[in-house]
Design a protein around this motif. Structure first.
Motif, PDB file in Angstrom:
ATOM      1  N   LEU A   1       0.834  -1.200   0.000  1.00 28.67           N
ATOM      2  CA  LEU A   1       0.000   0.000   0.000  1.00 28.67           C
ATOM      3  C   LEU A   1       0.870   1.253   0.000  1.00 28.67           C
ATOM      4  CD1 LEU A   1      -2.797   1.324   0.177  1.00 28.67           C
ATOM      5  CD2 LEU A   1      -2.659   1.081   2.658  1.00 28.67           C
ATOM      6  N   ASN A   2       1.920   1.263   0.805  1.00 29.75           N
ATOM      7  CA  ASN A   2       2.815   2.423   0.854  1.00 29.75           C
ATOM      8  C   ASN A   2       3.509   2.638  -0.489  1.00 29.75           C
ATOM      9  OD1 ASN A   2       2.213   3.167   3.483  1.00 29.75           O
ATOM     10  ND2 ASN A   2       3.782   1.841   4.346  1.00 29.75           N
ATOM     11  N   LYS A   3       3.928   1.546  -1.149  1.00 36.42           N
ATOM     12  CA  LYS A   3       4.553   1.664  -2.469  1.00 36.42           C
ATOM     13  C   LYS A   3       3.579   2.254  -3.484  1.00 36.42           C
ATOM     14  CE  LYS A   3       7.918  -2.088  -2.084  1.00 36.42           C
ATOM     15  NZ  LYS A   3       8.288  -3.434  -2.566  1.00 36.42           N
ATOM     16  N   LEU A   4       2.344   1.772  -3.454  1.00 33.57           N
ATOM     17  CA  LEU A   4       1.339   2.291  -4.391  1.00 33.57           C
ATOM     18  C   LEU A   4       1.056   3.765  -4.140  1.00 33.57           C
ATOM     19  CD1 LEU A   4      -1.170  -0.711  -4.482  1.00 33.57           C
ATOM     20  CD2 LEU A   4       0.313   0.063  -6.339  1.00 33.57           C
ATOM     21  N   MET A   5       0.994   4.143  -2.883  1.00 34.67           N
ATOM     22  CA  MET A   5       0.745   5.552  -2.557  1.00 34.67           C
ATOM     23  C   MET A   5       1.901   6.428  -3.012  1.00 34.67           C
ATOM     24  SD  MET A   5      -1.185   5.101   1.102  1.00 34.67           S
ATOM     25  CE  MET A   5      -1.131   6.814   1.504  1.00 34.67           C
ATOM     26  N   ALA A   6       3.138   5.944  -2.851  1.00 35.09           N
ATOM     27  CA  ALA A   6       4.300   6.706  -3.309  1.00 35.09           C
ATOM     28  C   ALA A   6       4.271   6.858  -4.823  1.00 35.09           C
ATOM     29  CB  ALA A   6       5.585   6.013  -2.859  1.00 35.09           C
ATOM     30  N   GLN A   7       3.896   5.781  -5.522  1.00 33.66           N
ATOM     31  CA  GLN A   7       3.795   5.859  -6.985  1.00 33.66           C
ATOM     32  C   GLN A   7       2.728   6.856  -7.405  1.00 33.66           C
ATOM     33  OE1 GLN A   7       3.028   1.843  -8.212  1.00 33.66           O
ATOM     34  NE2 GLN A   7       5.183   1.254  -8.178  1.00 33.66           N
ATOM     35  N   SER A   8       1.610   6.850  -6.708  1.00 33.91           N
ATOM     36  CA  SER A   8       0.541   7.787  -7.083  1.00 33.91           C
ATOM     37  C   SER A   8       0.951   9.227  -6.784  1.00 33.91           C
ATOM     38  CB  SER A   8      -0.769   7.433  -6.385  1.00 33.91           C
ATOM     39  OG  SER A   8      -0.677   7.635  -4.994  1.00 33.91           O
TER      40      SER A   8
ATOM     41  N   GLU B   1       4.031  10.369  -6.856  1.00 31.47           N
ATOM     42  CA  GLU B   1       4.993  10.715  -7.891  1.00 31.47           C
ATOM     43  C   GLU B   1       4.288  11.038  -9.205  1.00 31.47           C
ATOM     44  OE1 GLU B   1       8.711   8.669 -10.329  1.00 31.47           O
ATOM     45  OE2 GLU B   1       8.014   7.750  -8.474  1.00 31.47           O
ATOM     46  N   PHE B   2       3.289  10.227  -9.540  1.00 31.76           N
ATOM     47  CA  PHE B   2       2.520  10.459 -10.767  1.00 31.76           C
ATOM     48  C   PHE B   2       1.838  11.822 -10.726  1.00 31.76           C
ATOM     49  CE2 PHE B   2      -1.650  10.338 -12.829  1.00 31.76           C
ATOM     50  CZ  PHE B   2      -1.263  10.143 -14.148  1.00 31.76           C
ATOM     51  N   LEU B   3       1.180  12.127  -9.608  1.00 32.17           N
ATOM     52  CA  LEU B   3       0.474  13.405  -9.493  1.00 32.17           C
ATOM     53  C   LEU B   3       1.445  14.578  -9.526  1.00 32.17           C
ATOM     54  CD1 LEU B   3      -2.250  12.495  -6.861  1.00 32.17           C
ATOM     55  CD2 LEU B   3      -2.567  12.899  -9.311  1.00 32.17           C
TER      56      LEU B   3
ATOM     57  N   SER C   1       3.484  19.076 -12.694  1.00 36.81           N
ATOM     58  CA  SER C   1       4.611  19.735 -13.355  1.00 36.81           C
ATOM     59  C   SER C   1       4.330  19.918 -14.840  1.00 36.81           C
ATOM     60  CB  SER C   1       5.877  18.908 -13.148  1.00 36.81           C
ATOM     61  OG  SER C   1       6.942  19.448 -13.884  1.00 36.81           O
ATOM     62  N   GLU C   2       3.820  18.859 -15.473  1.00 36.49           N
ATOM     63  CA  GLU C   2       3.484  18.932 -16.906  1.00 36.49           C
ATOM     64  C   GLU C   2       2.397  19.968 -17.159  1.00 36.49           C
ATOM     65  OE1 GLU C   2       4.891  17.410 -19.550  1.00 36.49           O
ATOM     66  OE2 GLU C   2       6.382  16.591 -18.182  1.00 36.49           O
ATOM     67  N   ILE C   3       1.414  20.025 -16.303  1.00 32.92           N
ATOM     68  CA  ILE C   3       0.338  21.017 -16.469  1.00 32.92           C
ATOM     69  C   ILE C   3       0.911  22.417 -16.316  1.00 32.92           C
ATOM     70  CG2 ILE C   3      -1.764  21.948 -15.406  1.00 32.92           C
ATOM     71  CD1 ILE C   3      -2.562  19.013 -14.814  1.00 32.92           C
ATOM     72  N   GLY C   4       1.797  22.583 -15.323  1.00 34.58           N
ATOM     73  CA  GLY C   4       2.436  23.897 -15.134  1.00 34.58           C
ATOM     74  C   GLY C   4       3.248  24.298 -16.351  1.00 34.58           C
ATOM     75  N   ASP C   5       4.021  23.347 -16.908  1.00 36.81           N
ATOM     76  CA  ASP C   5       4.798  23.637 -18.118  1.00 36.81           C
ATOM     77  C   ASP C   5       3.882  23.976 -19.281  1.00 36.81           C
ATOM     78  OD1 ASP C   5       7.068  23.103 -16.680  1.00 36.81           O
ATOM     79  OD2 ASP C   5       7.402  21.106 -17.543  1.00 36.81           O
ATOM     80  N   PHE C   6       2.773  23.285 -19.388  1.00 38.44           N
ATOM     81  CA  PHE C   6       1.814  23.546 -20.470  1.00 38.44           C
ATOM     82  C   PHE C   6       1.237  24.946 -20.342  1.00 38.44           C
ATOM     83  CE2 PHE C   6      -2.555  23.445 -22.108  1.00 38.44           C
ATOM     84  CZ  PHE C   6      -2.323  23.060 -23.434  1.00 38.44           C
ATOM     85  N   ASP C   7       0.875  25.334 -19.110  1.00 38.09           N
ATOM     86  CA  ASP C   7       0.330  26.671 -18.883  1.00 38.09           C
ATOM     87  C   ASP C   7       1.357  27.745 -19.217  1.00 38.09           C
ATOM     88  OD1 ASP C   7      -2.129  25.732 -18.121  1.00 38.09           O
ATOM     89  OD2 ASP C   7      -1.730  25.847 -15.958  1.00 38.09           O
ATOM     90  N   GLU C   8       2.626  27.521 -18.839  1.00 43.78           N
ATOM     91  CA  GLU C   8       3.674  28.489 -19.136  1.00 43.78           C
ATOM     92  C   GLU C   8       3.887  28.619 -20.642  1.00 43.78           C
ATOM     93  OE1 GLU C   8       7.150  27.296 -17.000  1.00 43.78           O
ATOM     94  OE2 GLU C   8       6.198  27.557 -15.061  1.00 43.78           O
TER      95      GLU C   8
END
Length: 85
Positions: free
Chosen positions: A55-62, A64-66, A71-78
């Motif tokens: 469960l902790n591994k899955l939460m860390a992955q999620s 990281e994904f978010l 970051s990608e959304i921020g770059d897109f907005d910029e």
């Protein structure tokens, strides 16, 4: 032309309507049965059933994904604001 249908003969629409009504009753019964079988778990039972390490591994992955997604959304907005808008 006269209607020679007996009371036992139904149109296709009537058969479909009857069938849908039966499906609805079956679904309601199935939902009631599943709700009646639900039982709350105690914290001890949950601790025994949950693989905390996984469960902790899955939460860390999620997380990281978010983070990457934000970051990608921020770059897109910029990129869009640099285009002269």
């Amino acid at each position: 032309m006269t209607n020679n249908k007996t009371p036992d003969e139904k149109s296709s629409a009537e058969n479909v309507e009857q069938h849908l009504g039966q499906l609805e009753k079956t679904e309601v019964t199935r939902e009631q049965l599943s709700y009646s079988q639900e039982q709350p778990f105690s914290s001890d039972e949950l601790a025994r059933l949950i693989n905390e390490e996984r469960l902790n591994k899955l939460m860390a992955q999620s997380d990281e994904f978010l983070s990457n997604l934000n970051s990608e959304i921020g770059d897109f907005d910029e990129d869009n604001t640099d285009s002269g808008e």
